[in-house]
Design a protein around this motif. Sequence first.
Motif: not given
Length: 114
Positions: A30-48, A66-74
Amino acid sequence: VQLQAYGGGLVQAGESLKLSCVASRSLLPVAAMAWYRQAPGKQRELVARWLSGGSTIYAGPFKGRFTISGDDAKSAVYLQMNSLKSEDTAVYYCDINTHSRHYWGQGTQVTVSS
């Protein structure tokens, strides 16, 4: 490969939620993992974003809450969301970036009532 995102729901302002996203099979490396969000009527945006090696990047409005965490092994990524606000209401999408392509989850709805 499918990414299963879950953990969304309806909460009141000030409460917390933890989102999870897991791939149906290993996506190593894995190179990277991320969360985005999209609210009604808005563009998708990066969270973390979580980078392989463990460093993290947050979009400005989400730092400290907000806190992002990852487990690339999983091939899994998580998002702990605290002190939720009504403006955090959106569909949240996970993204796992290998070195050759992106994989997206189906989205999980987060609704924050004031």
